[in-house]
Design an enzyme around this catalytic site. Sequence first.
Site, PDB file in Angstrom:
ATOM      1  CD  GLU A 180      -2.657   1.147   2.652  1.00 44.97           C
ATOM      2  OE1 GLU A 180      -2.968   0.011   3.085  1.00 44.97           O
ATOM      3  OE2 GLU A 180      -3.018   2.202   3.194  1.00 44.97           O
ATOM      4  CD  GLU A 185      -3.425   7.677   5.365  1.00 44.85           C
ATOM      5  OE1 GLU A 185      -4.455   7.206   5.863  1.00 44.85           O
ATOM      6  OE2 GLU A 185      -2.284   7.255   5.625  1.00 44.85           O
TER       7      GLU A 185
END
Length: 301
Positions: A180, A185
């Site tokens: 990932e 974020e």
Amino acid sequence: MTVHPTHSTARSVSRRRRVALYAASLLCCSAILTALPGGASAAPAAGSPAPGPGTMAVAFEDQFDGPAGAAVDGGKWQTETGDNVNNHERQYYTPGNDNAALDGQGNLVITARKENPGNYQCWYGACEYTSSRLNTSGKFAAAYGHVEARIKIPRGQGIWPAFWMLGDDFGNVGWPNSGEIDIMENVGFEPGTVHGTLHGPGYSGSGGIGAAYTLPNGQAFADDFHTFSVDWAPDSITWSVDGNVFQRRTPADLGGNQWVFNKPFFLILNLAVGGYWPGDPDGSTQFPQQMVIDYVRVTTS
């Protein structure tokens, strides 16, 4: 991070792809049990110019042109639905253009609302919030290149926007073996900071390998658009914000664990509400909140 189930609405994909999408939806973003580590080994100094893409070809691009209220291009994106029990997120990801629609001005708007018009049920009972999550699985995946998006993020306690990627072999190898790459974020209690993280076997969840980038002079990311990108090559991934490099990662950073990033990945955009890492909304959180995406582009050599 911990995993969280959602339910894909893509009925036209093959059984293998449906399994992959369901499995992919068990993930969201990056290390949510604890805040990501600050700083990074092998990271260039903040403010360093990002490496240029050189002679590149556009492999994927969406500038979100279209009439206001239209859904995203179904030839490029799939919309996932469901709640996220294991992250303890509070939103229900809705289908169609309920929470993800073009604004008629060249932007995609993902909206988180405090509502439940569909009587959706979440892990904690009747859902309190709705939002949207989109991915390109089965439609676009690539290995290496320059991956970027220009985004104006939302704000507020418990608000959690993300732009990230999962290994396209997820349906076969599972997570975290798929890998990932979290390009961006933000958790609402850090209005001026974004995080970039890698997750893989032996360095997943709160053990993800990453670093943070903070705007100068107390600025907040929600006040304007910013460009979030990675420059990705065999055995190397470099993160930047507005062209400013803030970390570079290679297999040497993984403490002997496997580097699983030399293969195709697909793209994900989502706006979560609540969860272990950002915490839940409180009385200070205003709704609706919007994640506005000007474009997403992938260029490869």
